[in-house]
Design a protein around this motif. Structure first.
Motif, PDB file in Angstrom:
ATOM      1  N   ASP A 106       0.826  -1.204   0.000  1.00 37.30           N
ATOM      2  CA  ASP A 106       0.000   0.000   0.000  1.00 37.30           C
ATOM      3  C   ASP A 106       0.863   1.258   0.000  1.00 37.30           C
ATOM      4  O   ASP A 106       0.548   2.245  -0.698  1.00 37.30           O
ATOM      5  CB  ASP A 106      -0.927   0.008   1.216  1.00 37.30           C
ATOM      6  N   ARG A 134       2.229   1.774  -3.406  1.00 33.28           N
ATOM      7  CA  ARG A 134       1.191   2.225  -4.325  1.00 33.28           C
ATOM      8  C   ARG A 134       0.928   3.719  -4.167  1.00 33.28           C
ATOM      9  O   ARG A 134       0.702   4.440  -5.136  1.00 33.28           O
ATOM     10  CB  ARG A 134      -0.085   1.430  -4.092  1.00 33.28           C
ATOM     11  N   HIS A 135       0.945   4.186  -2.913  1.00 32.79           N
ATOM     12  CA  HIS A 135       0.667   5.605  -2.644  1.00 32.79           C
ATOM     13  C   HIS A 135       1.941   6.435  -2.533  1.00 32.79           C
ATOM     14  O   HIS A 135       1.861   7.624  -2.168  1.00 32.79           O
ATOM     15  CB  HIS A 135      -0.141   5.725  -1.349  1.00 32.79           C
ATOM     16  N   GLN A 136       3.088   5.804  -2.851  1.00 31.27           N
ATOM     17  CA  GLN A 136       4.387   6.489  -2.809  1.00 31.27           C
ATOM     18  C   GLN A 136       4.621   7.170  -1.454  1.00 31.27           C
ATOM     19  O   GLN A 136       5.087   8.303  -1.369  1.00 31.27           O
ATOM     20  CB  GLN A 136       4.480   7.508  -3.947  1.00 31.27           C
TER      21      GLN A 136
END
Length: 407
Positions: A323, A326-328
């Protein structure tokens, strides 16, 4: 005990796990009660004609207990020790008993529990108490600088420890009933099982008919102190409250073993910031156990190093690292990590492991927990006196990590 552990007998199929002759022997001991309930215990009764549904209803309803309280407490004790976690304990105990010839390879855990109860109810009660005492979901950790690799605890030291703890317990209104039993497990750990009284309590109880009365009593508690000779660590299976208990045990044990009250004064802190340092490599396990996967479910951390505010990051799909990628989001942007939750799968079993950035951990220290403990040492979350932290860090980054690669 009778309330929670008799509920399982609502299902008549649970009763069928008992050997029919043993089950019939058990209820025949309380013929007076079953006669009152119009339940036959003698005559031409076979396994095919036995009323399992009727017995299940009697054990579930618990009507007219009175003088037959022993019946329900007996079934409750057998029910409590019928869980699969007691299988090895019961099998080992029976194999060493005078009735070992009654033990078979296919005997169910429930049937073994009933077998022990029929021969000696007190022994089954002791097995349950000892298992419950050693199975601690929360424990604190301390360490010593003394060389204890060849430590041997003498009866005189046990006696001194008992006397010292009884003085402390008495000063805290816990009485002076502490008794200490010493054992050693296969991992060379010395285990002190301490039975002691808790604060006195008063409680109302129901008597026969409509009468009731209040009784005063002193509950008993069990604590475990496990000394790891190889790492110099002391694991205390004690409750988080009262706060004084951890220091009291450590000081008195240090005095009794080394004449040094500060022998176990150093808390062994869980270093959760290793999660930030190692990233996904924190999920690596190098060992012989059948570890299927380790995943990070959530963390709690300070907003930054200068803030007292904290935030919780929870995984959307069971993988917090995925996660964050994915959201850097980078953990380096947050402050100290103060709690972490992992999901560990070993063989067919899986458990949620909760760790705080303190000297307390929340997981069962059984065979599963020992593997978790091994993993936490490998990645450096748990420090030991004999580990080289830098070497472990390099090994994890350079070595092959099958878990991280699989994810």
């Amino acid at each position: 005990m009778a309330g929670s552990n008799l509920r399982k007998f609502k299902n008549p199929e649970v009763l069928r796990k008992f050997s029919f002759p043993r089950l019939l022997e058990m209820i025949s001991r309380y013929k007076g009660y079953f006669d009152r309930m119009n339940f036959p215990t003698t005559g031409n009764i076979t396994e095919d004609t036995f009323d399992y549904d009727g017995l299940a209803a009697i054990l579930s309803n618990q009507m007219f207990v009175g003088e037959y309280e022993e019946l329900f407490n007996g079934f409750a004790l057998v029910g409590a020790t019928s869980m699969e976690c007691f299988n090895d304990v019961l099998r080992t105990f029976i194999s060493r008993s005078s009735y070992a010839n009654e033990l078979t390879d296919t005997m169910s855990t429930a049937d073994m529990a009933l077998l022990v109860y029929l021969h000696d109810p007190e022994e089954l009660s002791v097995l349950e108490s000892d298992y419950a005492a050693l199975k601690k979901k929360s424990f604190a950790m301390r360490a010593t600088r003394h060389d204890i690799r060849n430590l041997v605890i003498t009866p005189a030291q046990i006696h001194d420890f008992e006397e010292g703890m009884n003085m402390i317990f008495q000063s805290k209104n816990y009485g002076s009933t502490a008794r200490v039993t010493l054992t050693e497990n296969d991992s060379r750990e010395l285990i002190l099982l301490v039975r002691h009284g808790d604060s006195y309590r008063r409680q109302g109880i129901v008597m026969n008919g409509r009468k009731s009365k209040t009784i005063g009593f002193q509950p008993e508690s069990y604590n475990t102190l496990s000394i790891n000779r190889d790492t110099g660590e002391l694991r205390l299976g004690i409750p988080t409250s009262p706060k004084w208990m951890e220091d009291a045990y450590c000081k008195q044990l240090g005095k009794s073993l080394f004449d040094d009250y500060d022998a176990f004064s150093s808390p062994r802190i869980n270093d959760l910031d290793k999660i930030r340092e190692l990233g996904r490599n924190i999920l690596c396990y190098h060992g012989a156990a059948d570890v299927k996967s380790i995943s990070l479910l959530s963390i709690k951390a300070y907003i930054n190093d200068n803030s007292g505010m904290s935030a919780i990051l929870e995984a959307e799909d069971g993988d917090l690292f995925r996660d964050m990628e994915r959201h850097q989001f980078k953990l380096s942007s947050m402050g100290r990590i103060i709690r972490a939750k992992f999901l560990v799968k070993i063989g067919r079993a899986e458990r949620t492991i909760v760790l705080d950035a303190s000297n307390r951990s929340g997981y069962d220290y059984d065979d599963f927990g020992m593997i978790v403990d091994e993993w936490l040492r490998q990645v450096g979350i748990i420090h030991t006196l004999t580990q080289n932290e830098e070497a472990i860090y390099v090994e994890l980054l350079a070595g092959e990590c099958k878990i991280a690669a699989a994810v």
